[in-house]
Design a protein around this motif. Structure first.
Motif, mmCIF file in Angstrom:
data_model
loop_
_atom_site.group_PDB
_atom_site.id
_atom_site.type_symbol
_atom_site.label_atom_id
_atom_site.label_comp_id
_atom_site.label_asym_id
_atom_site.label_seq_id
_atom_site.Cartn_x
_atom_site.Cartn_y
_atom_site.Cartn_z
ATOM 1 N N GLN A 1 -21.580 -11.966 10.906
ATOM 2 C CA GLN A 1 -22.082 -13.144 11.380
ATOM 3 C C GLN A 1 -20.978 -14.226 11.983
ATOM 4 O O GLN A 1 -19.816 -14.250 11.290
ATOM 5 C CB GLN A 1 -22.859 -14.129 10.446
ATOM 6 C CG GLN A 1 -23.292 -15.250 10.732
ATOM 7 C CD GLN A 1 -24.729 -15.090 11.627
ATOM 8 O OE1 GLN A 1 -25.034 -13.917 11.662
ATOM 9 N NE2 GLN A 1 -25.463 -16.154 11.822
ATOM 10 N N VAL A 2 -20.893 -14.647 13.122
ATOM 11 C CA VAL A 2 -19.901 -15.491 13.566
ATOM 12 C C VAL A 2 -20.325 -16.907 13.904
ATOM 13 O O VAL A 2 -21.458 -17.129 14.318
ATOM 14 C CB VAL A 2 -19.556 -14.929 15.028
ATOM 15 C CG1 VAL A 2 -18.574 -15.868 15.642
ATOM 16 C CG2 VAL A 2 -18.835 -13.508 14.722
ATOM 17 N N HIS A 3 -19.840 -17.810 13.380
ATOM 18 C CA HIS A 3 -20.290 -19.255 13.774
ATOM 19 C C HIS A 3 -19.338 -19.939 14.697
ATOM 20 O O HIS A 3 -18.067 -19.719 14.465
ATOM 21 C CB HIS A 3 -20.208 -20.034 12.211
ATOM 22 C CG HIS A 3 -20.904 -19.370 11.032
ATOM 23 N ND1 HIS A 3 -22.433 -19.667 11.212
ATOM 24 C CD2 HIS A 3 -20.496 -18.468 10.215
ATOM 25 C CE1 HIS A 3 -22.762 -19.054 10.035
ATOM 26 N NE2 HIS A 3 -21.805 -18.250 9.391
ATOM 27 N N VAL A 4 -19.858 -20.696 15.584
ATOM 28 C CA VAL A 4 -19.114 -21.385 16.506
ATOM 29 C C VAL A 4 -19.528 -22.937 16.436
ATOM 30 O O VAL A 4 -20.848 -23.343 16.560
ATOM 31 C CB VAL A 4 -19.375 -20.819 18.075
ATOM 32 C CG1 VAL A 4 -18.866 -19.432 18.079
ATOM 33 C CG2 VAL A 4 -20.977 -20.714 18.533
ATOM 34 N N THR A 5 -18.641 -23.636 16.814
ATOM 35 C CA THR A 5 -18.978 -25.384 16.765
ATOM 36 C C THR A 5 -18.092 -25.890 17.804
ATOM 37 O O THR A 5 -16.967 -25.727 17.955
ATOM 38 C CB THR A 5 -18.531 -25.978 15.410
ATOM 39 O OG1 THR A 5 -18.965 -25.090 14.431
ATOM 40 C CG2 THR A 5 -18.798 -27.313 15.414
ATOM 41 N N SER B 1 -15.602 -19.146 13.330
ATOM 42 C CA SER B 1 -15.152 -18.633 12.140
ATOM 43 C C SER B 1 -16.037 -17.426 11.633
ATOM 44 O O SER B 1 -17.183 -17.076 12.460
ATOM 45 C CB SER B 1 -15.534 -19.974 11.460
ATOM 46 O OG SER B 1 -16.585 -20.229 11.082
ATOM 47 N N GLY B 2 -15.770 -17.000 10.591
ATOM 48 C CA GLY B 2 -16.736 -15.776 10.281
ATOM 49 C C GLY B 2 -15.860 -14.267 10.467
ATOM 50 O O GLY B 2 -14.792 -14.229 10.668
ATOM 51 N N ARG B 3 -16.981 -13.437 11.004
ATOM 52 C CA ARG B 3 -16.395 -12.284 11.399
ATOM 53 C C ARG B 3 -15.812 -12.108 12.688
ATOM 54 O O ARG B 3 -16.301 -11.564 13.856
ATOM 55 C CB ARG B 3 -17.469 -11.090 11.419
ATOM 56 C CG ARG B 3 -18.081 -10.794 9.978
ATOM 57 C CD ARG B 3 -19.143 -10.104 10.174
ATOM 58 N NE ARG B 3 -19.017 -8.720 10.444
ATOM 59 C CZ ARG B 3 -18.453 -7.655 9.875
ATOM 60 N NH1 ARG B 3 -18.319 -7.663 8.448
ATOM 61 N NH2 ARG B 3 -18.282 -6.464 10.238
ATOM 62 N N THR B 4 -14.908 -13.126 13.072
ATOM 63 C CA THR B 4 -14.424 -13.294 14.668
ATOM 64 C C THR B 4 -13.547 -12.266 14.994
ATOM 65 O O THR B 4 -13.524 -11.670 16.200
ATOM 66 C CB THR B 4 -13.455 -14.434 14.539
ATOM 67 O OG1 THR B 4 -12.105 -14.348 13.578
ATOM 68 C CG2 THR B 4 -13.920 -15.648 14.162
ATOM 69 N N TYR C 1 -22.901 -25.699 25.667
ATOM 70 C CA TYR C 1 -23.095 -24.801 24.473
ATOM 71 C C TYR C 1 -22.039 -23.657 24.602
ATOM 72 O O TYR C 1 -21.616 -23.192 25.537
ATOM 73 C CB TYR C 1 -24.419 -24.011 24.681
ATOM 74 C CG TYR C 1 -25.520 -24.802 24.206
ATOM 75 C CD1 TYR C 1 -26.278 -25.428 25.113
ATOM 76 C CD2 TYR C 1 -26.027 -25.258 22.980
ATOM 77 C CE1 TYR C 1 -27.516 -26.220 25.212
ATOM 78 C CE2 TYR C 1 -27.044 -25.911 22.832
ATOM 79 C CZ TYR C 1 -27.940 -26.508 24.057
ATOM 80 O OH TYR C 1 -28.893 -27.242 23.753
ATOM 81 N N CYS C 2 -21.186 -23.440 23.496
ATOM 82 C CA CYS C 2 -20.432 -22.381 23.103
ATOM 83 C C CYS C 2 -21.167 -21.133 22.536
ATOM 84 O O CYS C 2 -22.014 -21.433 21.875
ATOM 85 C CB CYS C 2 -19.300 -22.717 22.417
ATOM 86 S SG CYS C 2 -18.180 -21.489 22.048
ATOM 87 N N ALA C 3 -20.824 -20.126 23.253
ATOM 88 C CA ALA C 3 -21.431 -18.809 22.562
ATOM 89 C C ALA C 3 -20.390 -17.582 22.494
ATOM 90 O O ALA C 3 -19.412 -17.604 23.220
ATOM 91 C CB ALA C 3 -22.443 -18.352 23.490
ATOM 92 N N ALA C 4 -20.610 -16.884 21.670
ATOM 93 C CA ALA C 4 -19.772 -15.431 21.182
ATOM 94 C C ALA C 4 -20.717 -14.238 21.425
ATOM 95 O O ALA C 4 -22.024 -14.312 21.132
ATOM 96 C CB ALA C 4 -19.081 -15.682 19.961
ATOM 97 N N LYS C 5 -20.023 -13.198 21.812
ATOM 98 C CA LYS C 5 -20.809 -11.849 22.014
ATOM 99 C C LYS C 5 -19.984 -10.799 21.390
ATOM 100 O O LYS C 5 -18.721 -10.839 21.355
ATOM 101 C CB LYS C 5 -21.307 -11.530 23.254
ATOM 102 C CG LYS C 5 -20.079 -11.389 24.418
ATOM 103 C CD LYS C 5 -20.584 -11.271 25.607
ATOM 104 C CE LYS C 5 -19.364 -10.991 26.553
ATOM 105 N NZ LYS C 5 -20.025 -10.604 28.146
ATOM 106 N N ASN C 6 -20.577 -9.820 20.771
ATOM 107 C CA ASN C 6 -20.121 -8.495 20.345
ATOM 108 C C ASN C 6 -19.946 -7.185 21.296
ATOM 109 O O ASN C 6 -19.347 -6.215 20.948
ATOM 110 C CB ASN C 6 -20.920 -8.068 19.145
ATOM 111 C CG ASN C 6 -20.811 -9.014 17.944
ATOM 112 O OD1 ASN C 6 -19.902 -9.988 17.734
ATOM 113 N ND2 ASN C 6 -21.838 -9.232 17.165
ATOM 114 N N ARG C 7 -20.526 -7.626 22.647
ATOM 115 C CA ARG C 7 -20.469 -6.471 23.447
ATOM 116 C C ARG C 7 -20.218 -7.080 24.802
ATOM 117 O O ARG C 7 -20.247 -8.017 25.298
ATOM 118 C CB ARG C 7 -21.799 -5.849 23.433
ATOM 119 C CG ARG C 7 -22.086 -5.246 22.240
ATOM 120 C CD ARG C 7 -23.851 -4.678 22.207
ATOM 121 N NE ARG C 7 -24.625 -5.793 22.622
ATOM 122 C CZ ARG C 7 -25.044 -6.742 21.740
ATOM 123 N NH1 ARG C 7 -24.565 -6.496 20.268
ATOM 124 N NH2 ARG C 7 -25.818 -7.605 22.012
ATOM 125 N N GLY C 8 -19.453 -6.383 25.615
ATOM 126 C CA GLY C 8 -19.353 -6.563 27.092
ATOM 127 C C GLY C 8 -20.282 -6.126 27.787
ATOM 128 O O GLY C 8 -20.304 -5.022 28.866
#
Length: 123
Positions: free
Chosen positions: A1-5, A25-28, A95-102
């Protein structure tokens, strides 16, 4: 899990500047890329800018090119969106967002989202 603020929204006059920050934070270590989106009232959420694991791997939508710049600080697990020459049409929740794949820059390509920060540009 990744948390973004997100941090840094506010009210600014047209032509002014704001800088948004997004702390993760988290599994960055699993994050492939991060991005900024915005949603204006009555409109769909739209992609604004993205950055990959390297600082040079960036993308911006045409309407913000030359005005907005996305950067990252890997040591702080933080990305930024420097917004200059703001226009009333930039008013939205960002909004900020994160992804695990390209896998592109659509809303569905991102796995983790922040709560959003309001940016209001007055004319």
């Amino acid at each position: 899990q990744v948390h973004v603020t997100e941090f840094g929204g506010g009210l600014v006059q047209a032509g002014g500047s704001l800088r948004l920050s997004c702390a993760s934070s988290g599994r960055t270590f699993s994050v492939y890329g991060m991005g900024w989106f915005r949603q204006a009232p009555g409109k769909e959420r739209e992609f604004v800018a993205a950055i990959g694991r390297t600082a040079s791997d960036t993308s911006h939508i045409d309407s913000v090119k030359g005005r907005f710049t996305i950067t990252r600080d890997n040591d702080q697990d933080t990305i930024y969106l420097q917004m200059n020459s703001l226009k009333p049409e930039d008013t939205a929740v960002y909004y900020c967002a994160a992804k695990n794949r390209g896998n592109g820059y659509s809303v569905g390509a991102y796995d983790f989202w922040g709560q959003g920060t309001q940016v209001t540009v007055s004319s």
